[in-house]
Design an enzyme around this catalytic site. Sequence first.
Site, short mmCIF file in Angstrom:
data_model
loop_
_atom_site.label_atom_id
_atom_site.label_comp_id
_atom_site.label_asym_id
_atom_site.label_seq_id
_atom_site.Cartn_x
_atom_site.Cartn_y
_atom_site.Cartn_z
N ASP A 198 5.78 -10.47 8.80
CA ASP A 198 5.74 -9.30 9.62
C ASP A 198 7.15 -8.98 10.20
OD1 ASP A 198 5.05 -7.76 11.98
OD2 ASP A 198 3.23 -8.73 12.28
N ARG B 177 2.61 -7.85 4.88
CA ARG B 177 1.67 -9.01 5.55
C ARG B 177 0.93 -9.62 4.40
NH1 ARG B 177 0.22 -5.65 10.72
NH2 ARG B 177 -0.02 -4.42 9.00
N ALA C 282 0.77 -1.10 0.17
CA ALA C 282 -0.16 -0.20 0.04
C ALA C 282 0.73 1.20 0.02
CB ALA C 282 -0.98 0.03 1.25
N TYR D 170 4.24 7.36 18.51
CA TYR D 170 4.37 7.38 17.19
C TYR D 170 5.66 8.34 17.01
CZ TYR D 170 4.24 8.00 12.32
OH TYR D 170 4.52 8.07 10.89
P1 NDP Z 1 0.22 2.74 4.46
O1 NDP Z 1 -0.57 2.35 5.63
O2 NDP Z 1 -0.48 3.14 3.24
O3 NDP Z 1 1.30 1.61 4.25
C1 NDP Z 1 2.00 0.85 5.40
C2 NDP Z 1 2.93 -0.13 4.72
O4 NDP Z 1 3.42 -0.73 5.85
C3 NDP Z 1 1.72 -1.27 4.29
O5 NDP Z 1 2.33 -2.00 3.14
C4 NDP Z 1 1.78 -2.56 5.60
O6 NDP Z 1 1.46 -3.67 4.66
C5 NDP Z 1 2.99 -2.16 5.99
N1 NDP Z 1 3.33 -2.74 7.46
C6 NDP Z 1 2.41 -2.01 8.08
N2 NDP Z 1 2.86 -3.14 9.48
C7 NDP Z 1 3.67 -3.93 9.05
C8 NDP Z 1 4.31 -5.19 9.76
N3 NDP Z 1 4.14 -5.42 10.85
N4 NDP Z 1 4.98 -5.91 8.94
C9 NDP Z 1 5.20 -5.76 7.55
N5 NDP Z 1 4.68 -4.77 7.16
C10 NDP Z 1 4.03 -4.00 7.78
O7 NDP Z 1 1.16 3.79 5.09
P2 NDP Z 1 2.21 4.82 4.31
O8 NDP Z 1 2.44 4.27 2.94
O9 NDP Z 1 1.78 6.26 4.50
O10 NDP Z 1 3.52 4.62 5.40
C11 NDP Z 1 4.60 4.30 4.99
C12 NDP Z 1 5.81 4.78 6.04
O11 NDP Z 1 5.85 5.99 5.86
C13 NDP Z 1 5.43 4.51 7.51
O12 NDP Z 1 6.61 4.13 8.17
C14 NDP Z 1 4.88 5.71 7.77
O13 NDP Z 1 5.24 5.80 9.30
C15 NDP Z 1 5.54 6.73 7.18
N6 NDP Z 1 5.09 7.93 7.19
C16 NDP Z 1 3.73 8.08 6.46
C17 NDP Z 1 3.13 9.35 6.53
C18 NDP Z 1 1.70 9.99 6.03
O14 NDP Z 1 1.30 10.86 6.39
N7 NDP Z 1 1.21 8.69 5.33
C19 NDP Z 1 4.10 10.54 7.03
C20 NDP Z 1 5.20 10.27 7.35
C21 NDP Z 1 5.85 9.19 7.51
P3 NDP Z 1 0.62 -4.86 5.45
O15 NDP Z 1 -0.42 -4.50 5.98
O16 NDP Z 1 0.30 -5.64 4.18
O17 NDP Z 1 1.46 -5.68 6.25
C1 8X3 Z 2 2.90 11.06 9.49
C2 8X3 Z 2 2.92 12.63 9.55
O1 8X3 Z 2 2.18 14.28 11.05
O2 8X3 Z 2 0.66 12.51 10.84
O3 8X3 Z 2 4.22 10.45 9.98
O4 8X3 Z 2 2.56 12.33 12.40
S1 8X3 Z 2 2.13 12.81 11.03
#
Ligand code: NDP
Ligand code: 8X3
Length: 250
Positions: free
Chosen positions: A57, A34, A12, A150
Amino acid sequence: MSKTVLITGATAGFGKAMAERYASEGWNLILTGRRKEKLKELQQALAPTPVHIAAFDVSDKQACFDAVAQLPDSFKTVDVLVNNAGLALGLDPAQSCDLNDWETMIDTNIKGLMYMTRALLPSMVEQDKGHIVNLGSVAGTYPYPGGNCYGGTKAFVNHFSKNLLADLLGTRIRVTNIEPGLCESEFSVVRFKGDKNAADKVYQGTQPIKPEDIAEIVYWTTTLPAHININSLEVMPVDQAFSPFAINRK
Ligand code: NDP
Ligand code: 8X3
């Protein structure tokens, strides 16, 4: 010869967009997450790009090391590891939040990232090449109400990334921490535990960053000339900025 990128959390959001970006440039892909079905769908959609999928995971230490040990020969040399898998759970204050959520965030955002890094680093050092890109967050630098654990996990990612650079001095290995602000993905649906309405409100009336934007930035950092290291890169939408300090008045 094609390069290989391993992306965690490719089912995703950012990870999926990165998979598409690297595939468009002819890289070989190792995609993890996952949800095996989502990985299979992506593998099919990216054909004929060589894609190895591994459903596990990242908070499972053994699963991380097994996935790396079991890489097929043609995927064994990993040029770029993107530690992207991660999540926020809840936005409740520290005094009333669910402690299980804190543990899941620590297990995923900190421990998962550490396991994958530790599993791949020896081969990178042996080859004297490689690039680790970590997904931090502006939440690792700037506190906000409900950010508690977080933000703490992302502060770890920031400092861990820089400490890796200290250890790796003298090698050709690069380490980059990408620190995004507001980006629309499954992130808020996960944070609000499936409440799509609450998630949609986060992005209502504004223009957040798109996963494709982050994919472009990650791709750029990993294709700069080999002598350049982007240590960290903070990126927010133009529609996001800072507030004054909050003051309690009697
Ligand atoms: P999404 O929720 O869209 O995607 C997260 C991905 O992480 C999924 O593919 C999910 O896959 C995987 N994931 C979550 N937990 C696990 C686990 N335990 N084991 C393996 N895979 C896992 O989020 P984003 O794409 O937005 O986020 C990606 C990264 O960027 C994260 O680290 C997030 O903290 C960071 N981030 C996001 C921001 C935002 O505003 N969106 C801003 C700043 C940072 P599955 O469920 O299939 O395991
Ligand atoms: C994701 C950005 O501002 O929602 O890391 O924490 S915020």
